[in-house]
Design an enzyme around this catalytic site. Structure first.
Site, PDB file in Angstrom:
ATOM      1  CG  HIS A 189      29.502   2.613 -12.236  1.00 46.06           C
ATOM      2  ND1 HIS A 189      29.378   1.307 -12.665  1.00 46.06           N
ATOM      3  CD2 HIS A 189      30.319   3.230 -13.116  1.00 46.06           C
ATOM      4  CE1 HIS A 189      30.103   1.143 -13.757  1.00 46.06           C
ATOM      5  NE2 HIS A 189      30.684   2.291 -14.055  1.00 46.06           N
ATOM      6  CD  GLU A 218      28.474   6.602 -15.515  1.00 49.31           C
ATOM      7  OE1 GLU A 218      28.742   6.044 -16.597  1.00 49.31           O
ATOM      8  OE2 GLU A 218      29.280   6.632 -14.549  1.00 49.31           O
ATOM      9  CG  HIS A 219      27.037   1.681 -17.199  1.00 50.92           C
ATOM     10  ND1 HIS A 219      27.492   0.669 -17.994  1.00 50.92           N
ATOM     11  CD2 HIS A 219      28.131   2.285 -16.686  1.00 50.92           C
ATOM     12  CE1 HIS A 219      28.809   0.649 -17.973  1.00 50.92           C
ATOM     13  NE2 HIS A 219      29.223   1.622 -17.179  1.00 50.92           N
ATOM     14  CD  GLU A 268      32.929   0.111 -16.002  1.00 51.70           C
ATOM     15  OE1 GLU A 268      33.325   1.215 -15.662  1.00 51.70           O
ATOM     16  OE2 GLU A 268      31.772  -0.092 -16.419  1.00 51.70           O
TER      17      GLU A 268
END
Lengths: 431, 422
Positions: free
Chosen positions: A67, A70-71, A142
């Site tokens: 993840h 991905e960012h 997040e």
């Protein structure tokens, strides 16, 4: 390029595997304004232990790397990818699941530029210690935001019970502690291993001309060089068979919530078509037992044990399959007890009849066709590539052919008392 | 043919298209937004959705929908400016895609007829067990709204931004206090009132031939009624006072929401410049709020702005670390200031216009968005313009106009939901 016609659905697919291994699928939909491109790697949050490209030994990377990566794909040395897409009238996004990471754009013009941008930004990583450090604050926020979401906590609560020693039980984004250990080098290691074109697929749907788009993709890929293909080896080092049968936590909510889960421990069929049959039969089985046309649902609803928040899902993916059932309830113990009873006596249930199966097959076919209105849904389904050469457009025929015996054999194979667990979220006690 | 008058105050609108494999039918009841009917309508929508006289329990209703090839059915509540909307929607497969092409549409019209004209009412009151349970469920839902902290913060901001209007400050789905007053007969009576008096619009989108459908829809025996004449816009009351409210809750992430008066309304003066302004300020991932507050300063997990041109307001919503409240307030004001003084790059302006046009075209691929657009064209015909004109109006917006909008919006309310120890 291979052309596949689906006459009943009025759809035509174009497919090709490029020399570098990238699988490309195109679906022209010329009465739409939109073009949607989805570039997906078969790599997600659970892939935290593997042999890196060009190496021989297994490594373990911190939770949340997929993840995090991905960012960071969106940030480049001089430009921001969102802005490039923006200038080309497109919006871009990305998402990471347990087993996949996908990057997408949607636009209504400049399809060539947007497609090139999508391929290029995902295939040109740029990570530095400074940019990695900066991202940690955003991702920590997040993670914390999800911690405030009761349904997210509930879902990961049951996963934690079903898979206590498996990365499936860890938040896709990782934990605040784990992401703090991530380095730029970790990102590069994962990137080079999992973003090899042979581990990826590209799906483009919308107002496109397939010949021209395939040529563009193929030229773009031919202009880049990649390391030779190497089979990816992954493993899970914990005892993945372990299960915790029951647990609960409390948080700031009004009504208790509970989930009952079944961990799939049976061996799944190998052929794509059989696997899809299994998945569809399992869904029909659970709909017969718990769906809103079942007497079970009506009875539990009338007793006030469940409400509209009640839901169930069957997840089948690379390396795992599980089902979960539940929602808000006034009495979590009673609801969980009822659900478990229904599951354990599934094979003898009076709900499993030819009439109910026919009704629910009709419903499933209708829902399937409704979903095909959404280009996003079509693209997301295709990008999963779970069932080999069998695609979304073959589903209708498989649904039509499901028999009661298929559902009963799933019940027999999948549902066992030692594979069942329950998780409950209780309201904080008010002072 | 694109419209057909069923009877006075009840109009059918057609949107024929080959894009979809489904046909969607939407029946919308429009009335004036009033504090004392918002909650009634919400409870009524749940009751209509749950069962009917000939499908007296949910199981029978669900079986009927499954038999209609899994038709999706729902009754929703919404508001737009001065209007409160109760909407019945049915989405069904176009029979042409099915084996032997069954008459799914015809059956769906019969189903809608049953739901609207035969609710589970006996002696003018809703069936008591159904009523009690749906009331209970709605109470639970209303109590659970504060679990979604982003929604909770947005509703709290609305409450202080529209403090002068009991109707406008109430959530579109009502309140617990109002719900507690309702009985099976009070909602039974309200049902009659709505059925007889509300303006009704019926929309059908899909691969259809309107001429063939007119006759089928005549089965819906609505009585004639007067169309709604009140204006849809609610002009928010402007003043110089900034209302502020702070609350504390044991959550991890704090929420800071701001409300502004804009005095700009749907397709009226400054509407297009306002769309461009909002795109530059906070409507997109490339906007100033997102890039400067979230990305460059890492001060927020989310930061965006949204507009309500039926009430002349704009809101900013952020999720932040509680200790950064003052800093974020200052940063948001700085972004507004920057636009006002012309710190807008050519790229920003061009990109925003491209995104807006993109968004507009995308909405034409979504049956729900197309239906909503059609509805506003019905209640506010000035919004009916061609795609080319729409794009031209966006292209014409100048930097100067955007600067003027930034100078015109006026901060009116601040709501801060502070996280304590979780």
């Amino acid at each position: 390029m291979e052309k596949k016609e689906y006459a009943k659905l009025h759809e035509t697919l174009y497919q090709e595997t490029l020399p570098n291994g990238l699988q490309v699928t195109l679906l022209p939909k010329n009465d739409f304004h939109k073009i949607y491109g989805l570039f997906t790697t078969n790599y997600g949050s659970i892939d935290n232990e593997f042999v890196p490209l060009g190496a021989n030994e297994f490594v373990h990377v911190p939770d949340g790397v997929a993840h995090f990566l991905e960012h960071k794909m969106f940030e480049k040395e001089t430009v921001d990818v969102f802005q490039i897409f923006g200038k080309q009238g497109a919006s871009a996004n990305a998402f990471t699941s347990f087993t996949r990471t996908s990057y997408l754009f949607s636009s209504t013009n400049h399809v060539n530029e947007n497609l090139q941008t999508l391929l290029d930004f995902v295939q040109q990583p740029y990570f530095t210690e400074a940019t990695v450090t900066k991202e940690k604050g955003i991702i920590a926020q997040e993670i914390q935001m999800y911690q405030d979401d009761p349904n997210w906590r509930l879902f990961f609560g049951i996963l934690g019970n079903l898979y206590p020693q498996h990365p499936l039980s860890i938040d896709i984004a990782g934990t605040v502690e784990s992401i703090n250990q991530i380095t730029a080098q970790d990102l590069y290691t994962c990137y080079h291993t999992f973003y090899h074109p042979s581990n990826m697929n590209l799906f483009v749907v919308g107002d496109i001309s397939p010949m021209q788009i395939m040529e563009l993709i193929s030229n773009n890929q031919a202009s880049k060089s990649f390391a030779p293909y190497q089979e990816i080896r992954r493993r899970f080092s914990g005892d993945t068979r372990k299960i915790r049968t029951k647990s609960q936590i409390s948080m700031e909510i009004n009504r208790p919530k509970t989930l009952v889960g079944i961990k799939g421990a049976d061996t799944l069929p190998e052929r794509g078509i059989d696997l899809l049959r299994y998945q569809i039969a399992a869904n029909l089985l659970f709909q017969m037992l718990f769906g809103n046309t079942s007497r079970n649902y009506l009875r539990l609803y009338d007793q006030g044990l469940l409400d509209d928040s009640f839901g169930y899902e069957f997840n089948l993916d690379r390396e795992f399959h599980f089902a979960d059932f539940g929602g808000d309830t006034s009495d979590p113990d009673r609801l969980a007890g009822e659900l478990i009873d229904i599951l354990l006596s599934a094979e003898k249930s009076s709900e499993i009849t030819e009439r109910n199966l026919e009704l629910l097959k009709k419903k499933m076919i209708g829902k399937h066709l409704q979903a095909l209105n959404s280009l996003e849904y079509i693209a997301n389904q295709f990008s999963q590539m779970q069932f080999g050469s069998v695609t979304l457009f073959d589903r209708m025929e498989i649904i039509e052919n499901i028999q009661l015996s298929d559902c009963l054999s799933v019940a027999k194979q999948l549902i066992h008392s030692e594979a069942i667990s329950r998780f409950t979220l209780l309201p904080n006690i008010k002072e | 043919m694109s419209a057909y008058l069923l009877t006075e105050g009840v109009q059918v609108h057609y949107l024929p298209t080959t894009q979809y494999k489904t046909i969607q039918i939407m029946v919308r009841f429009t009335s004036l937004l009033k504090k004392d009917t918002i909650t009634k309508r919400t409870l009524l929508s749940s009751l209509l959705e749950t069962n009917s006289l000939h499908y007296p329990n949910q199981l029978l209703l669900s079986e009927k929908l499954a038999d209609l090839y899994g038709a999706s059915f729902g009754v929703d509540i919404n508001k737009k400016g001065n209007y409160h909307l109760l909407t019945l929607s049915v989405n069904l497969v176009n029979g042409n895609y099915l084996e032997n092409q069954p008459a799914v549409f015809e059956e769906a019209v019969d189903f809608i007829h049953e739901i609207l004209f035969f609710p589970y009412i006996e002696k003018n009151a809703f069936h008591s067990a159904t009523f009690d349970r749906e009331k209970e469920n709605l109470l639970d839902y209303l109590a659970s709204v504060n679990e979604d902290k982003q929604l909770y913060a947005a509703l709290k901001l609305q409450e202080i931004l529209f403090s002068e209007s009991p109707a406008q400050k109430t959530p579109s789905f009502g309140t617990i206090e109002d719900l507690q007053k309702e009985t099976a007969s009070s909602i039974g009576a309200y049902y009659q009132e709505m059925l007889l008096k509300d303006q009704v619009d019926i929309f059908v989108i899909g691969d259809i031939v309107p001429e063939n459908i007119n006759k089928l829809l005549q089965k819906l025996k609505f009585q004639p009624r007067a169309p709604l004449l009140n204006e849809i816009f609610y002009p928010s009351k402007t003043g110089n006072v900034i209302f502020e409210k702070v609350e504390e809750q044991p959550i991890v992430q704090s929420k800071l929401n701001l409300g502004y008066h804009t005095n700009i309304y749907f397709y009226q003066k400054d509407y297009f410049p306002f769309l461009v302004f909002n795109g530059i300020f906070g409507g997109f991932p490339h906007s100033k709020l997102f890039t400067n507050v979230r990305e460059k300063q890492s001060m927020a997990y989310y930061a965006s702005s949204s507009i309500d041109t039926f009430r002349g307001v704009m809101t900013v919503q952020t999720g932040i670390d509680g200790k950064n409240r003052e800093k974020v307030l200052r940063l948001v004001a700085e972004q507004l200031q920057a636009i006002q003084t012309g710190e807008i790059t050519k790229d920003e302006l061009q990109q925003t216009k491209a995104m807006l046009k993109n968004q507009y075209l995308l909405s034409m691929d979504n049956p729900n968005a197309q239906l909503e657009k059609k509805y506003v064209e019905v209640v506010y015909p000035d919004s009916k313009i061609s795609l080319e004109t729409w794009c031209k109006r966006i292209d014409e917006v100048s930097e100067k106009q955007v600067q003027d909008i930034a100078a015109q919006v006026q901060l009116a309310a601040v709501y801060f939901l502070e996280g304590g120890e979780a």
